[in-house]
Enzyme design. Structure first.
Site, PDB file in Angstrom:
ATOM      1  N   TYR A   1     -11.428   0.325  10.488  1.00 28.70           N
ATOM      2  CA  TYR A   1     -12.606   0.796   9.725  1.00 28.70           C
ATOM      3  C   TYR A   1     -12.993  -0.137   8.593  1.00 28.70           C
ATOM      4  CZ  TYR A   1      -8.676   3.092   7.230  1.00 28.70           C
ATOM      5  OH  TYR A   1      -7.493   3.369   6.600  1.00 28.70           O
ATOM      6  N   LYS A   2     -12.232  -1.211   8.403  1.00 26.38           N
ATOM      7  CA  LYS A   2     -12.578  -2.148   7.334  1.00 26.38           C
ATOM      8  C   LYS A   2     -13.482  -3.245   7.916  1.00 26.38           C
ATOM      9  CE  LYS A   2      -8.136  -1.190   5.091  1.00 26.38           C
ATOM     10  NZ  LYS A   2      -8.591  -0.372   3.963  1.00 26.38           N
TER      11      LYS A   2
ATOM     12  N   ARG B   1     -12.550  -4.733  -7.309  1.00 25.84           N
ATOM     13  CA  ARG B   1     -12.302  -5.399  -6.036  1.00 25.84           C
ATOM     14  C   ARG B   1     -13.623  -5.592  -5.290  1.00 25.84           C
ATOM     15  NH1 ARG B   1      -8.556  -2.743  -1.361  1.00 25.84           N
ATOM     16  NH2 ARG B   1     -10.347  -1.355  -1.267  1.00 25.84           N
TER      17      ARG B   1
ATOM     18  N   PHE C   1       0.859  -1.185   0.000  1.00 24.99           N
ATOM     19  CA  PHE C   1       0.000   0.000   0.000  1.00 24.99           C
ATOM     20  C   PHE C   1       0.897   1.239   0.000  1.00 24.99           C
ATOM     21  CE2 PHE C   1      -3.015   3.049   1.814  1.00 24.99           C
ATOM     22  CZ  PHE C   1      -4.111   2.806   1.004  1.00 24.99           C
TER      23      PHE C   1
ATOM     24  N   ASP D   1       1.640  -5.432   8.537  1.00 30.57           N
ATOM     25  CA  ASP D   1       0.463  -4.580   8.352  1.00 30.57           C
ATOM     26  C   ASP D   1      -0.727  -5.531   8.195  1.00 30.57           C
ATOM     27  OD1 ASP D   1      -1.654  -3.134   7.266  1.00 30.57           O
ATOM     28  OD2 ASP D   1      -0.347  -1.780   6.130  1.00 30.57           O
TER      29      ASP D   1
HETATM   30  C1  LIG Z   1      -2.605  -1.973   3.707  1.00 30.91           C
HETATM   31  C2  LIG Z   1      -2.881  -0.584   4.182  1.00 30.91           C
HETATM   32  N1  LIG Z   1      -1.931   0.074   4.867  1.00 30.91           N
HETATM   33  C3  LIG Z   1      -2.133   1.337   5.303  1.00 30.91           C
HETATM   34  C4  LIG Z   1      -3.317   2.007   5.072  1.00 30.91           C
HETATM   35  C5  LIG Z   1      -3.484   3.421   5.533  1.00 30.91           C
HETATM   36  O1  LIG Z   1      -4.328   3.537   6.644  1.00 30.91           O
HETATM   37  P1  LIG Z   1      -4.582   4.960   7.337  1.00 30.91           P
HETATM   38  O2  LIG Z   1      -5.390   5.787   6.384  1.00 30.91           O
HETATM   39  O3  LIG Z   1      -5.355   4.620   8.592  1.00 30.91           O
HETATM   40  O4  LIG Z   1      -3.268   5.580   7.637  1.00 30.91           O
HETATM   41  C6  LIG Z   1      -4.353   1.335   4.389  1.00 30.91           C
HETATM   42  C7  LIG Z   1      -5.630   2.004   4.127  1.00 30.91           C
HETATM   43  O5  LIG Z   1      -6.537   1.495   3.528  1.00 30.91           O
HETATM   44  C8  LIG Z   1      -4.113   0.017   3.919  1.00 30.91           C
HETATM   45  O6  LIG Z   1      -5.042  -0.647   3.234  1.00 30.91           O
END
Ligand SMILES: Cc1ncc(COP(=O)(O)O)c(C=O)c1O
Length: 418
Positions: free
Chosen positions: A229-230, A377, A133, A204
């Site tokens: 939040y997911k 997705r 990400f 992560d």
């Molecule tokens: C794999 C992954 N890492 C990091 C993040 C970032 O999260 P945040 O917006 O809470 O910093 C996300 C957000 O969807 C994500 O899917």
């Protein structure tokens, strides 16, 4: 693990029968979902539940409304980051006292990366996944640049550690379930490999928590962090969670210290002295309303097991894959692994017009999302997605493809959030 049988090339009646015998079916009643709409985006933002509304209302009306500033003591607001960490801990296989809820995921990753790099002062490389990400990639590069010594970030092919774990590797940071493909990595095998090389392992778990059974303890993870939040349904921008293995507590330092992580925050001392345990990773005043939403969201998880969730998740994703294969042969590349051991709780379909496909599907009442460059997705959250939803979603997808509605010129311009 409980077994949910999926009949090959299921009819709508077969799906109805699966729903009728689904032990998780009653959970759907807890959530606000729009009639006639099929929500397959809980891997991005979970829906609001009754218990979230009730708990947030309690804070608004009683704790903040009447208690005002006294609620920091009387309603236990100050302890919420640690208390909710303890509530969440079983969902990732952690013990009480090893999880904290605070900040957002990128910021928690910054804390863990900064802390971890300080623990391997003689090493100069961080390994991560080139398709990770983007926020993970930005923050790891930023923290490496601020390590106080030369540290380079090497982005490798996902999970391909062979030949990469030199004696100069300080930290490996990987996302267990890939946000595009939905591929799940073997946490234990990888953590073991990393430790054998003397490096530290940071996971992560953004697309893992609430999606599949996790055991950070058995996997030997040093550190982990993830979103709420997911699949955990705590609301847009909800605080994230942080895991620090017990043996690292009191050793790992928070590189972003603040008064709320101080041992004596109300002594207003000039120098920083970390609190004991996970509290040391708190920086600022906790966001109480957002934490209340998470508190309410976790109520649902008191009534289900991750084994039930996983069994249904695999059955739902199997069903979706089978129906797409059968009804739309050759139209999409199914990017998500068919092997259960390598699958999270989403299915990614590759298509050159994936953005248009998703936008047209949304107009047909099926909410999924698009990930650049060509991924449609679909997230399958077992707490509220039914087998008939999967069947109907594929039928509407067939309609989108057959009518070529995805080619509409309105979909040539992308929305800011895709
Ligand atoms: C794999 C992954 N890492 C990091 C993040 C970032 O999260 P945040 O917006 O809470 O910093 C996300 C957000 O969807 C994500 O899917």
């Amino acid at each position: 693990m409980a077994k949910v049988e999926v009949v090959s090339i299921a009819s709508r009646e077969d799906c109805g029968a699966l729903d009728a015998s689904d032990v998780l079916a009653p959970q759907r009643e807890e959530f606000s979902l729009n009639d006639g709409q099929i929500y397959l985006d809980g891997n991005s933002l979970g829906p609001v539940s009754r218990s979230v509304k009730a708990r947030v209302n309690e804070v608004l009306n009683a704790e903040w409304g009447r208690g005002l500033v006294r609620s920091w003591n009387d309603a236990g607001w100050s302890e919420m980051p640690v208390r909710l960490g303890d509530r969440l801990a079983p969902l990732i296989g952690a013990k009480a006292g090893e999880v904290l809820v605070a900040d957002t995921l990128t910021l928690l990753l910054a804390k863990l990366i900064g802390g971890a790099l300080a623990q391997r002062p003689d090493r100069h490389v961080v390994l991560t996944d080139v398709a990770n990400f983007h926020s993970d990639l930005y923050i790891v590069q930023a923290m490496a640049a601020r390590a106080g010594r030369p540290v380079s970030v090497k982005a490798i092919e996902r999970g391909e550690l062979e030949g990469e774990l030199s004696e100069d590797v300080a930290l490996v940071m990987l996302t267990q379930v890939d946000f595009r493909s939905g591929e799940a990595l073997d946490m234990k095998a990888i953590s073991t490999q990393v430790h054998d090389a003397g490096a530290l392992m940071l996971w992560d778990l953004a697309h893992s928590a609430g999606a599949l059974p996790l055991d950070v303890t058995d996997a030997g993870a040093d550190f982990a962090a993830g979103c709420t939040y997911k699949y955990l349904n705590a609301g847009p921008g909800a605080p994230a969670f942080l895991y620090v293995r017990k043996s690292w507590q009191g050793v790992l330092e928070n590189p972003l210290p603040g008064w709320q992580g101080h041992a004596r925050p109300f002594d207003f001392e000039y120098d920083y002295a970390p609190a004991n345990g996970m509290q040391a990773f708190v920086t600022s005043s906790p966001p109480i309303i957002a934490l209340a939403a998470l508190d309410g969201a976790l109520d649902v998880w008191d009534h289900v097991s991750m084994e039930q969730v996983r069994a249904k998740s695999l059955a739902l994703t199997d069903l979706f894959i089978e129906l797409v294969d059968a009804r739309l042969p050759g139209v999409f590349e199914i990017v998500t692994p068919r092997d259960h051991a390598k699958r999270g709780s989403q299915v990614a379909l590759r298509h050159v017009d994936a953005y248009g496909v998703i936008q047209s599907l949304i107009e047909h009442g099926v909410i999924g999302d698009f990930r650049d460059p060509d991924i449609a997705r679909f997230g399958f959250a077992p707490l509220y997605v039914r087998f008939v939803d999967v069947f109907d979603a594929v039928e509407r997808l067939v309609d989108v493809i057959n009518t070529e509605s995805f080619k509409d010129s309105r979909f040539a311009t992308r929305h800011p959030v895709t």
